[in-house]
Each structure stands twice: as C-alpha cells, then as structure tokens.
Design a protein around this motif. Structure first.
Motif, PDB file in Angstrom:
ATOM      1  N   LYS A  89      -3.095  -1.351  -2.911  1.00 54.30           N
ATOM      2  CA  LYS A  89      -3.958  -0.176  -2.816  1.00 54.30           C
ATOM      3  C   LYS A  89      -3.129   1.084  -2.662  1.00 54.30           C
ATOM      4  N   SER A  90      -3.614   2.134  -3.315  1.00 52.42           N
ATOM      5  CA  SER A  90      -2.932   3.422  -3.226  1.00 52.42           C
ATOM      6  C   SER A  90      -3.972   4.528  -3.270  1.00 52.42           C
ATOM      7  N   LEU A  91      -3.635   5.637  -2.659  1.00 52.72           N
ATOM      8  CA  LEU A  91      -4.536   6.784  -2.759  1.00 52.72           C
ATOM      9  C   LEU A  91      -4.276   7.567  -4.038  1.00 52.72           C
ATOM     10  N   SER A 108      -6.756  -7.794  -4.693  1.00 53.84           N
ATOM     11  CA  SER A 108      -7.668  -6.682  -4.444  1.00 53.84           C
ATOM     12  C   SER A 108      -6.892  -5.423  -4.816  1.00 53.84           C
ATOM     13  N   HIS A 166      -6.763  -1.362  -6.058  1.00 51.45           N
ATOM     14  CA  HIS A 166      -7.534  -0.124  -6.156  1.00 51.45           C
ATOM     15  C   HIS A 166      -6.613   1.078  -5.953  1.00 51.45           C
ATOM     16  N   THR A 190       0.833  -1.196   0.000  1.00 48.26           N
ATOM     17  CA  THR A 190       0.000   0.000   0.000  1.00 48.26           C
ATOM     18  C   THR A 190       0.872   1.252   0.000  1.00 48.26           C
ATOM     19  N   THR A 191       0.380   2.287  -0.675  1.00 45.89           N
ATOM     20  CA  THR A 191       1.066   3.581  -0.662  1.00 45.89           C
ATOM     21  C   THR A 191       0.028   4.685  -0.557  1.00 45.89           C
ATOM     22  N   VAL A 194      -3.135  -7.678  -1.726  1.00 46.64           N
ATOM     23  CA  VAL A 194      -3.804  -6.389  -1.571  1.00 46.64           C
ATOM     24  C   VAL A 194      -2.877  -5.324  -2.125  1.00 46.64           C
TER      25      VAL A 194
END
Lengths: 314, 265
Positions: A300-302, A245, A247, A226-227, A298
């Motif tokens: 995911k990053s913003l 997953s 996103h 994740t970042t 998983v």
C-alpha cells in the motif's frame, strides 16, 4: 566501562570490510552495556582531517572517522535478534555465517549543516556521536540519541531477526542482504532495499522508495510493504502463490505476473440458513491472487506506484 | 516465534500444508521427547495428534509390507522391484498363490467380522466423539496461537497473528481486543493495516465492527486512515457518519478530502 579505540581509522564504508579483525571488547557473560561515547573531540582529531567545505560537498565528505567493534553473543549457537534505532543516518546490514555481531560506525556528515562561513575561515569537521550498545540473551540493541547522521554497517548471523528504525531522513536509507530471519524496517527518509529475503517483512518507507527482492516466499510468513511518497518494487519468485492486498491512493499498479482480482466480503457471524439473513455488499475489499493465492501480502502507498515483478527463487 | 521450536515448525507445516511426512514425524518425535510428562495445555492436542499419527504410521507400515509381499508374490510390484522379485515365479504359480491367499483372507474376514453387526460396541461413536474433542482442542490451539502472536511485541509476529486470525471461524473477545489494540498502538504501519483488514473481514460481528469503527479515535498515519476509509465504505458505513468523521481533527487533510469526494460522489 571499556573505552573504544579512538585512534583507529576505518576504511571507506562503501566496501564491506567483514570479517573484522578487531578483537571483541571484554564483556560480562550474560549482559553487558557500554555507551560508546565516541567523543573524538575537535582537538583530538588530526588537523589533516579537517575538511574544507568544497570537499564536504564531494564524495569524500562522508568519509569521517569511525569505529569498528564486535558484540559477542551470550548464546552463540542459538537464534537471536538485533534492533537498531537511529535518530538520523543510514544502515547497511549483511547476514553472514558468523556467531557475533560486527558493527562499523561512521559520522555521515562531519561538517554538519554549515549555512554561513565567516570570511577567511573554513568549517572544521567534528566527530562526536553516541551509540548505546546492549546485548542480553542474544538480543542486541544499538541505539543512538544523537542528532548527528550516523552510518552503520552491521554484520549479523544470517538467521537473526532484525528491526531497523531511522527517525529522520537520510538519502542513504536502509540496505539489507543475506538475511534469513524476519525483517522490520521503518525509515523516515531514503530508500529501503531488502535483497534476497526469505521470511516475514514489515517495511515502511515514509519518504523514499521501497525495493524488496524475495528469494523464497515462506507461506507462513506474511509481507507488508508500505510507503507514503515512494514507489514500491516487489520481486517475487515466479511460481510463488500469494494473496495480495494492493492499493495506492494516487499511484498505479504494474506487474508482469498474472494477478487475479477477488473480492473479500465480511464473513457472516454464523452460517446462513439458521434463520438470519445477511446482506453482502458488492463493495467488498479487493485482493489479488497470484498463482492461485497463498500467503498474505500487503502493498500500500499513498502517492507512489507499485511494481510487482517475477524473479527467480521458490 | 522461534524457528527452532518443533511446535512452531509443526504449526507452520500445518498452516502451509508444506511439511513432508518424514519431517512431521521427526518433529512430533522431537516434541514428544521434549515435553514428555509435562504438557502445557496448548501442546496437548499436538501430543494427541502425535499419538494418532504414530498409530497410523504403524498401521501403514504393516499394510505396506503385507501388500508389498503380496505384490512381490504376484509379480505386480513396482518396476524397480518387480524384476528381481518376479524372476523364477511362473504365472500359473502366482495365480495359485493368489487364490490360496484370497481364500485365507476371506476366511479371516468371516472370523474377524463375526458378531459385529449383532453387537455393536460403540467404537465408531467413541471415535466420533474423540475426533470432535480433538477438533475443539485444535481450534483452541489455533486461537491460542493467534492471541500469542498478536500479543507479541514483535511486529513480524503481530502481522502473522493478524493474518492467521482470518482463518478462524469467528473472533472471540480476546482476538477482537488484541486486533483493536494492534490497530491503535502497533509500531508497524503494516500491522495496523493487516489488523484493520481482519476486523473488516469479521465486521458482521458487532464487536469486530465496533473495533473497526473506533480505529480512528486517535491520530493514525495517513496510510492507515486512508485504508480505514476504504474498508468502512466497503462494509457499508453510513455516508452521514463518514461525513461527520471528516470533521475530526485527527484526520489527515488528504484523507478528509478523500472521504468527502467518495461520499459526495
């Protein structure tokens, strides 16, 4: 409480100097603790090492004085783990065929952040920092409370589980290679690069990119990458099955693998047909199956983009 | 999880369907040797499985050797062995031997099967009960593993526990509590995300749904908040309550904007 050898000058950090020739410090059998008060005071540092500001801006600025030491393990033939918590700095960790933990520690910016230099003077490098080192039953802990930027180069047995945390930003970030154990990384700044992993990874980069190359995808070891702002680059073995997953709120997702989207709906509490009715909504969580689905990933990053690439491995 | 522990490796093999029979047999033997006479409750079904496995393998060995002997006699053994074993045996003799063996087998079958239909001894029923018991104990073992992993201080173990929990038929109170705690307090952002997804997966259950809905009671990383919004929308959370949630001081500004743009779209 043994003292470290403050007189020793270490080679530049960019070249891995292992195996070390430094003898291990004397320790107790089961548990030992020393606080490496690296107070190489301003006066004790040879004046020849005082770096002018111009040099500090160049590559040589990071070459401060450092220390190398070896942490013996209580149970050298058994698995172990390492945790590193730094306020500020960078970590380079290598998994090797060895039975102890070797650490090289350097001051990242000996000059600190100099904003104003009095007329006719130049800043003088200082080399004080602290690193608390503990070992108990093969659990090794390195912790620095100092605000100074520390550069750590660490060699551990390749089967070690590691947990690395950097609480403040650094452009160097974290680099891990040659490790077969699980990896937990949280970095407030700088890139996180994990080369040739083969076990569980939980990695979070707040302000830098995250690059993970998986050598072998163990089907019982999930990965979470994740970042917040940085991109995620994941290289998987071409034929490895996984269910991902994926996103990014404001980024895009790219891959040269075939990702098959599947929707995951909430699981009914009991099987239909027992007199209850269930409403399944179309907005189920979207996942992607790679090579028919498998271990959980998983990604995911913003803000960052996500790249999933095929590589060698199994 | 200790990768050296035979129980852990067996469980890995079970979940992955990756372990070979030889490897499993070796691990079972190692486990039996290490825990003989002092079985902890989670290890008991493993020991039962080990006993069954050993019986099965013995049966297979016997079956394989008998069939192998018959094959060799009939000259239908695999190519690697056929050449050596069938040399010197003429086809007519093979058929004669086969006929004798078939007659013996038929007679043995009649003898073994006599009275079975007339007087069922309930062995099938007992086997079924034993199997059901075993399945129940294996499920208990799986729940124990999930609870143990989720309760571990290691983020890697917690992540694994959150992923394995999705394979359970339902979540019990202990699993829901631990997943909710992982969402609220785990040091790993990835663990929080995985726990959220697992709660979503079981959100038809009221307790899991409550754990999912309560996940934003406290300050969370923006990434977790954003994923929470996605999951709540995926399981049909009322728009009014999401709008209300957008007023929370715990919420990151970007996530607040995301909620409002999604519910008002």
């Amino acid at each position: 409480m043994p003292e470290l050898n403050h007189e020793m000058e270490v080679p530049p950090m960019s070249v891995s100097p292992y195996p070390f020739s430094v003898p291990p410090l004397p320790t107790g059998r089961r548990c030992w603790l020393w606080t490496a008060a690296l107070v190489s005071s301003l006066l004790a540092v040879p004046t020849a090492r005082a770096l002018p500001l111009a040099e500090a801006a160049g590559p040589g600025a990071a070459e401060g004085l450092g220390e190398m030491f070896v942490v013996p393990l209580s149970l050298p033939d058994r698995p172990g783990s390492l945790a590193v918590h730094l306020n500020n700095g960078s970590i380079r960790l290598v998994g090797e065929d060895r039975r102890d933990v070797a650490v090289e520690m350097r001051i990242g910016s000996p000059l600190g952040e100099v904003t104003e230099v009095p007329a006719g003077m130049h800043p003088i490098a200082t080399y004080h920092a602290d690193l608390e080192v503990t070992e108990e039953h093969n659990v090794v802990m390195l912790r620095s409370h100092s605000g100074r930027e520390l550069e750590l180069t660490i060699a551990v047995p390749s089967g070690f589980d590691v947990e690395l945390r950097i609480y403040e930003g650094s452009s160097a970030g974290v680099h891990v290679e040659g490790l077969d154990g699980s990896i937990v990384v949280r970095s407030a700044g700088g890139a996180v690069v994990l080369e040739g992993t083969s076990s569980s990874v939980v990695a979070h980069a707040e302000d830098g990119e995250l690059r993970v190359h998986v050598r072998r995808l163990d089907q019982s070891q999930p990965l979470s990458l994740t970042t917040e702002d940085g991109d995620i680059h994941l290289t998987l073995p071409r034929s490895a099955p996984a269910t991902a997953s994926i996103h990014s709120d404001n980024g895009h997702v790219f891959s040269d693998l075939e990702l098959v989207p599947v929707r995951v709906f909430p699981r009914p509490e009991s099987a239909p047909g027992s007199g209850q009715s269930y409403r399944l909504r179309l907005e189920g969580l979207l996942k992607h199956e790679i090579n028919g689905g498998g271990v959980s990933l998983v990604l995911k990053s913003l803000e960052g983009d996500i790249y999933i690439e095929a590589g060698a491995g199994s | 999880m200790n990768p050296q522990d035979p129980l852990d490796r067996l469980i890995d093999g079970y979940y992955n369907a990756s372990g070979s029979e030889e490897e499993e047999a070796r691990l079972f033997a190692e486990l039996a040797a290490s825990e003989e006479g002092d079985l902890a409750p989670p290890a008991r079904p493993i020991a039962l499985l080990a006993a069954l496995r050993a019986e099965l393998q013995e049966a297979r060995v016997g079956e394989a050797s008998a069939l192998g002997a018959l094959d060799r006699l009939l000259g239908v053994a695999p190519p690697s062995t056929r050449r050596a074993s069938s040399q010197g045996v003429r086809p007519s003799r093979r058929w004669a031997v086969a006929a004798v063996l078939a007659a013996v087998a038929f007679a043995a079958g009649l003898w073994v099967g006599r009275g079975t239909a007339a007087a069922p001894d309930g062995s099938l029923e007992r086997s079924g009960q034993r199997l059901a018991t075993l399945e129940g104990e294996v499920l208990t073992l799986r729940r124990s593993i999930v609870v143990s992993l989720l309760g571990s201080p290691s983020e890697a173990a917690q992540l694994r526990g959150a992923a394995l929990a999705r394979d359970l038929p339902s979540l019990g109170p202990a699993e829901v509590d631990l997943l909710t705690e992982a969402v609220r307090a785990s040091a790993g952002v990835g663990v929080r995300l995985a726990a959220l997804e697992t709660l979503y997966y079981f959100s038809a259950d009221a307790a899991a749904r409550a754990g999912l809905e309560g996940a934003l009671d406290q300050r969370q990383p923006a990434l977790v908040q954003s994923s929470w919004v996605d999951l709540m929308i995926a399981c049909g959370h009322p728009a009014d309550r999401l709008r209300e949630m957008a007023k929370s001081r715990n919420l990151d500004d970007s996530v607040r904007r995301k909620i409002l743009s999604l519910v008002d779209a």
